[in-house]
Write an enzyme that holds these catalytic residues in place. Structure first.
Site, PDB file in Angstrom:
ATOM      1  N   GLU A   1       0.848  -1.183   0.000  1.00 25.00           N
ATOM      2  CA  GLU A   1       0.000   0.000   0.000  1.00 25.00           C
ATOM      3  C   GLU A   1       0.889   1.239   0.000  1.00 25.00           C
ATOM      4  O   GLU A   1       1.931   1.274   0.668  1.00 25.00           O
ATOM      5  CB  GLU A   1      -0.894   0.029   1.248  1.00 25.00           C
TER       6      GLU A   1
ATOM      7  N   ASP B   1     -19.582  -9.906  -8.444  1.00 27.36           N
ATOM      8  CA  ASP B   1     -19.381  -9.070  -7.263  1.00 27.36           C
ATOM      9  C   ASP B   1     -18.726  -7.752  -7.636  1.00 27.36           C
ATOM     10  O   ASP B   1     -19.081  -6.696  -7.105  1.00 27.36           O
ATOM     11  CB  ASP B   1     -18.519  -9.812  -6.231  1.00 27.36           C
TER      12      ASP B   1
END
Length: 289
Positions: free
Chosen positions: A204, A229
């Site tokens: 990240e 989804d």
């Protein structure tokens, strides 16, 4: 061999006007003739390459013997062309798919022959697409089309995003035991997620610095579930409304930027990278069946 293929496509396109004229009279025959011409030229290039790799004696070689050899090779190539199950059969099917004409009716041939043959032959000659890229696109095509029908996002955009997130399927998210999550979109398990999850170490970017963190990602029972989804996440979340609008307008760059701005990923170069993969995907899809 690329120069040989370019030579082949150039010679084939030279007779394109004749093929167009024939298309209006005999649609199926015109496509078949195109395929046979391409195969014949290909076989001649193969024969030429074989001759070039064989040492000649040099004693009796002259312009006359060279001409005789070329004529003989042309005859051999002609006899090897058009055999059942051969290259021309495969090229015929490819041209039909490239032209987008299934019934090959004269009306449809006339409509499509102006551009499609010119586009199809170079595509066949220069298609150097890695197998894993072809396989990834073909594997997820049906699921992407179903998700596209539900969201209006082009299937190519979704396949490209799945390709970018998973490295064309080479970096799919797996559980600690090696089990597949089928999560090719890198969707994290938010607090409202009640399905299965897998813990994965990921990178990240926080305040401009890359950090290794462990995060929970959603796990599915199939790729179809993953695409469904993804479609639900993108279409039902208000922060992605502009993203969907850009996609529905066919704006690949706007779609990619919108995802980054909406916080889909922390990579500051995410939009640029995704836009490139979308371009690659669309280019590949234009040459695939």
């Amino acid at each position: 061999m690329s120069s040989s293929f370019q030579s082949i496509s150039g010679q084939s396109l030279g007779s394109l006007d004749q093929l167009k004229a024939q298309a209006s009279r005999d649609p199926k025959g015109s496509v078949r003739e195109t395929a046979k011409q391409f195969e014949s030229l290909f076989m001649q290039e193969v024969m030429k390459s074989m001759r070039a790799s064989t040492l000649s004696s040099g004693m009796l070689d002259n312009n006359a013997t060279q001409l005789g050899t070329e004529m003989l090779d042309t005859q051999f190539a002609g006899k090897l062309t058009g055999l059942p199950g051969g290259l021309s059969d495969a090229i015929t099917r490819q041209l039909q798919r490239q032209m987008g004409v299934q019934d090959l009716s004269p009306e449809n041939i006339k409509k499509n022959s102006q551009t499609t043959l010119a586009q199809a032959l170079p595509a066949l000659a220069t298609k150097g697409i890695p197998n894993h890229v072809q396989g990834f696109i073909q594997k997820h095509d049906a699921a992407a089309r179903a998700a596209s029908a539900a969201t209006g996002i082009p299937a190519s955009f979704m396949v490209a995003q799945a390709a970018h997130e998973s490295g064309w399927g080479k970096r799919e998210i797996t559980g600690a035991d090696g089990s597949k999550s089928y999560n090719v979109f890198g969707i994290k398990a938010t607090p409202g997620w009640t399905g299965k999850t897998v813990d994965v170490q990921t990178t990240e970017v926080i305040n401009g610095q890359a950090h290794k963190v462990t995060a929970k990602f959603r796990a599915y029972g199939s790729y179809d579930e993953a695409f469904k989804d993804y479609a639900k996440v993108i279409s039902s979340n208000e922060r992605y409304a502009k993203v969907v609008a850009q996609a529905q307008n066919g704006n690949a760059a706007g779609f990619a930027r919108g995802l980054q701005q909406a916080g889909y990923a922390t990579d500051p170069a995410y939009a640029e990278k995704l836009a490139k993969v979308i371009s690659t995907t669309q280019r590949v899809q234009s040459t695939l069946a």
